[in-house]
Design an enzyme around this catalytic site. Structure first.
Site, PDB file in Angstrom:
ATOM      1  N   LYS A 171       0.839  -1.210   0.000  1.00  0.00           N
ATOM      2  CA  LYS A 171       0.000   0.000   0.000  1.00  0.00           C
ATOM      3  C   LYS A 171       0.879   1.267   0.000  1.00  0.00           C
ATOM      4  CE  LYS A 171      -3.502   2.820   0.495  1.00  0.00           C
ATOM      5  NZ  LYS A 171      -4.506   3.126  -0.513  1.00  0.00           N
ATOM      6  N   LYS A 239       0.090  11.688   5.675  1.00  0.00           N
ATOM      7  CA  LYS A 239       0.388  10.556   6.579  1.00  0.00           C
ATOM      8  C   LYS A 239       1.053   9.417   5.796  1.00  0.00           C
ATOM      9  CE  LYS A 239      -2.914   7.798   6.704  1.00  0.00           C
ATOM     10  NZ  LYS A 239      -3.600   6.578   6.402  1.00  0.00           N
TER      11      LYS A 239
HETATM   12  P1  NAD Z   1     -12.440   8.990   7.329  1.00  0.00           P
HETATM   13  O1  NAD Z   1     -11.818  10.006   8.212  1.00  0.00           O
HETATM   14  O2  NAD Z   1     -13.527   9.393   6.386  1.00  0.00           O
HETATM   15  O3  NAD Z   1     -13.013   7.771   8.216  1.00  0.00           O
HETATM   16  C1  NAD Z   1     -12.448   7.329   9.420  1.00  0.00           C
HETATM   17  C2  NAD Z   1     -13.609   7.103  10.389  1.00  0.00           C
HETATM   18  O4  NAD Z   1     -13.083   6.541  11.600  1.00  0.00           O
HETATM   19  C3  NAD Z   1     -14.319   8.402  10.781  1.00  0.00           C
HETATM   20  O5  NAD Z   1     -15.714   8.246  10.553  1.00  0.00           O
HETATM   21  C4  NAD Z   1     -14.002   8.574  12.268  1.00  0.00           C
HETATM   22  O6  NAD Z   1     -15.082   9.140  12.999  1.00  0.00           O
HETATM   23  C5  NAD Z   1     -13.764   7.137  12.680  1.00  0.00           C
HETATM   24  N1  NAD Z   1     -12.904   6.997  13.860  1.00  0.00           N
HETATM   25  C6  NAD Z   1     -11.700   7.563  14.097  1.00  0.00           C
HETATM   26  N2  NAD Z   1     -11.203   7.133  15.273  1.00  0.00           N
HETATM   27  C7  NAD Z   1     -12.125   6.270  15.780  1.00  0.00           C
HETATM   28  C8  NAD Z   1     -12.196   5.501  16.964  1.00  0.00           C
HETATM   29  N3  NAD Z   1     -11.217   5.554  17.880  1.00  0.00           N
HETATM   30  N4  NAD Z   1     -13.277   4.724  17.166  1.00  0.00           N
HETATM   31  C9  NAD Z   1     -14.281   4.679  16.240  1.00  0.00           C
HETATM   32  N5  NAD Z   1     -14.290   5.391  15.105  1.00  0.00           N
HETATM   33  C10 NAD Z   1     -13.208   6.173  14.879  1.00  0.00           C
HETATM   34  O7  NAD Z   1     -11.239   8.304   6.543  1.00  0.00           O
HETATM   35  P2  NAD Z   1     -11.308   7.410   5.212  1.00  0.00           P
HETATM   36  O8  NAD Z   1     -11.084   8.295   4.040  1.00  0.00           O
HETATM   37  O9  NAD Z   1     -12.476   6.492   5.282  1.00  0.00           O
HETATM   38  O10 NAD Z   1      -9.949   6.567   5.405  1.00  0.00           O
HETATM   39  C11 NAD Z   1      -9.832   5.474   6.323  1.00  0.00           C
HETATM   40  C12 NAD Z   1      -8.510   4.756   6.054  1.00  0.00           C
HETATM   41  O11 NAD Z   1      -8.537   4.258   4.708  1.00  0.00           O
HETATM   42  C13 NAD Z   1      -7.265   5.641   6.164  1.00  0.00           C
HETATM   43  O12 NAD Z   1      -6.208   4.901   6.696  1.00  0.00           O
HETATM   44  C14 NAD Z   1      -6.988   6.039   4.717  1.00  0.00           C
HETATM   45  O13 NAD Z   1      -5.626   6.360   4.523  1.00  0.00           O
HETATM   46  C15 NAD Z   1      -7.417   4.774   3.992  1.00  0.00           C
HETATM   47  N6  NAD Z   1      -7.862   4.943   2.592  1.00  0.00           N
HETATM   48  C16 NAD Z   1      -8.696   5.964   2.226  1.00  0.00           C
HETATM   49  C17 NAD Z   1      -9.098   6.091   0.882  1.00  0.00           C
HETATM   50  C18 NAD Z   1      -9.998   7.216   0.409  1.00  0.00           C
HETATM   51  O14 NAD Z   1     -10.097   7.418  -0.822  1.00  0.00           O
HETATM   52  N7  NAD Z   1     -10.682   7.968   1.282  1.00  0.00           N
HETATM   53  C19 NAD Z   1      -8.643   5.182  -0.062  1.00  0.00           C
HETATM   54  C20 NAD Z   1      -7.838   4.117   0.342  1.00  0.00           C
HETATM   55  C21 NAD Z   1      -7.452   4.016   1.672  1.00  0.00           C
END
Ligand code: NAD
Length: 292
Positions: A171, A239
């Site tokens: 990744k 990050k």
């Molecule tokens: P996001 O911020 O939209 O979602 C994360 C969620 O986790 C939020 O709803 C937040 O409220 C929740 N959260 C945080 N801490 C928490 C806790 N302690 N307990 C419960 N809930 C908690 O982020 P995202 O865009 O969905 O990304 C999530 C992961 O996926 C990241 O590591 C990101 O790098 C990866 N990712 C994102 C994408 C993208 O296009 N958005 C693509 C591939 C990978």
């Protein structure tokens, strides 16, 4: 069909959990901000008021959280995943975190009698919604076999790439390639516009040749229109570039292009653009050229 606990229902986790419901699994979800849990309930899932409630009785536990400390606190915390999950349960962390953090989680999970995988994803929100993500999986072969059905509900390309942490290493390479791609696409766009060429026509023809890419198809038009609603936030890519640089240093490698683009991403975040989509890197390239 499995009883699934899903923690982290954000941009990616929300649609992934909904697709697991759609595939017939019993999904209980928890998120720090409750509005996201309501959306899962509307999609046919069940609300949990705590991590423990989501994990209790689950055969499979998904985490989809922003960063390494988030995953570590959810997994290792008091009433967290390791404290509550039943022996034999399978933990699938789809978050993008440091490979060493994934390896520590895998060791601790094994000590508690759990199976675990690091299974970060690529494809962004559209593929999370379609259930066609690319998933790079690290961990034991038996855990991968046990996860295939659940992962099949959220992904189309699912590959076991090696032991614990290997999914995160792949990744990191993914994020290096995507950041570089976006940076060069931004420069090409500013270049076309400065020459007064029809940028829409330009991007169309570029997309059909060797310069074409998934980044160009997914982001080109939005970048041309300066639409930077996330998607994938620049602060998350910042990050990830930290993860890439640390992992490169650990292997004694130099990644000059990656380091340059990491600095551009860092500058965008420092200037207050962290909440924009990563295609918002175009703003940085535009400013560097003295344009608005
Ligand atoms: P996001 O911020 O939209 O979602 C994360 C969620 O986790 C939020 O709803 C937040 O409220 C929740 N959260 C945080 N801490 C928490 C806790 N302690 N307990 C419960 N809930 C908690 O982020 P995202 O865009 O969905 O990304 C999530 C992961 O996926 C990241 O590591 C990101 O790098 C990866 N990712 C994102 C994408 C993208 O296009 N958005 C693509 C591939 C990978």
């Amino acid at each position: 069909m499995s009883k699934i606990g899903f923690i982290g229902l954000g941009i990616m986790g929300g649609p992934m959990a909904a697709n697991l419901v759609q595939a017939g699994h019993e999904v209980t979800g928890f998120n720090r901000s409750p509005a996201a849990v309501d959306e899962l309930v509307a999609a046919g899932g069940t609300a949990a008021a705590s991590i423990a409630e989501a994990v209790s009785g689950a055969e499979v536990i998904f985490t989809m959280l922003p960063d390494s400390p988030d995953v570590e606190s959810v997994v290792f915390g008091e009433d967290g995943v390791l404290a509550v999950a039943e022996r034999g349960a399978l933990l699938i962390d789809c978050s993008t975190i440091r490979p060493d953090a994934s390896r520590r989680i895998a060791e601790a999970a094994a000590e508690r009698g759990l199976r675990s995988l690091d299974a970060p994803v690529s494809g962004g929100e559209p593929k999370a919604i379609d259930g066609t993500l690319s998933i790079m999986v690290g961990g034991e072969a038996d855990a991968f076999a046990a996860a295939e059905e659940a992962l099949g509900a959220v992904g189309a390309t699912i590959v076991h790439v090696g032991p614990a942490g290997a999914g995160q290493t792949v990744k990191a390479a993914n994020q290096l390639i995507v950041a570089g791609n976006i940076g060069l696409l931004a420069e090409a766009l500013v270049f076309l516009e400065a020459h007064g060429v029809d940028a829409e026509a330009g991007l169309n023809v570029l997309g059909g040749g060797l310069a074409g890419s998934n980044v160009l198809s997914a982001k080109g038009e939005k970048m041309r229109n300066r639409e930077f609603e996330p998607g994938f936030r620049l602060e998350l890519h910042h990050k990830d570039m930290g993860i890439v640089q640390a992992a490169a240093r650990e292997a004694g490698l130099t990644i000059p292009l990656g380091t340059l683009v990491a600095q551009l991403v860092a500058a965008s975040v420092a200037q207050g653009d962290g909440a924009l989509d990563h295609s918002g890197l175009l703003k940085q390239i535009t400013h560097l050229n003295g344009h608005d």
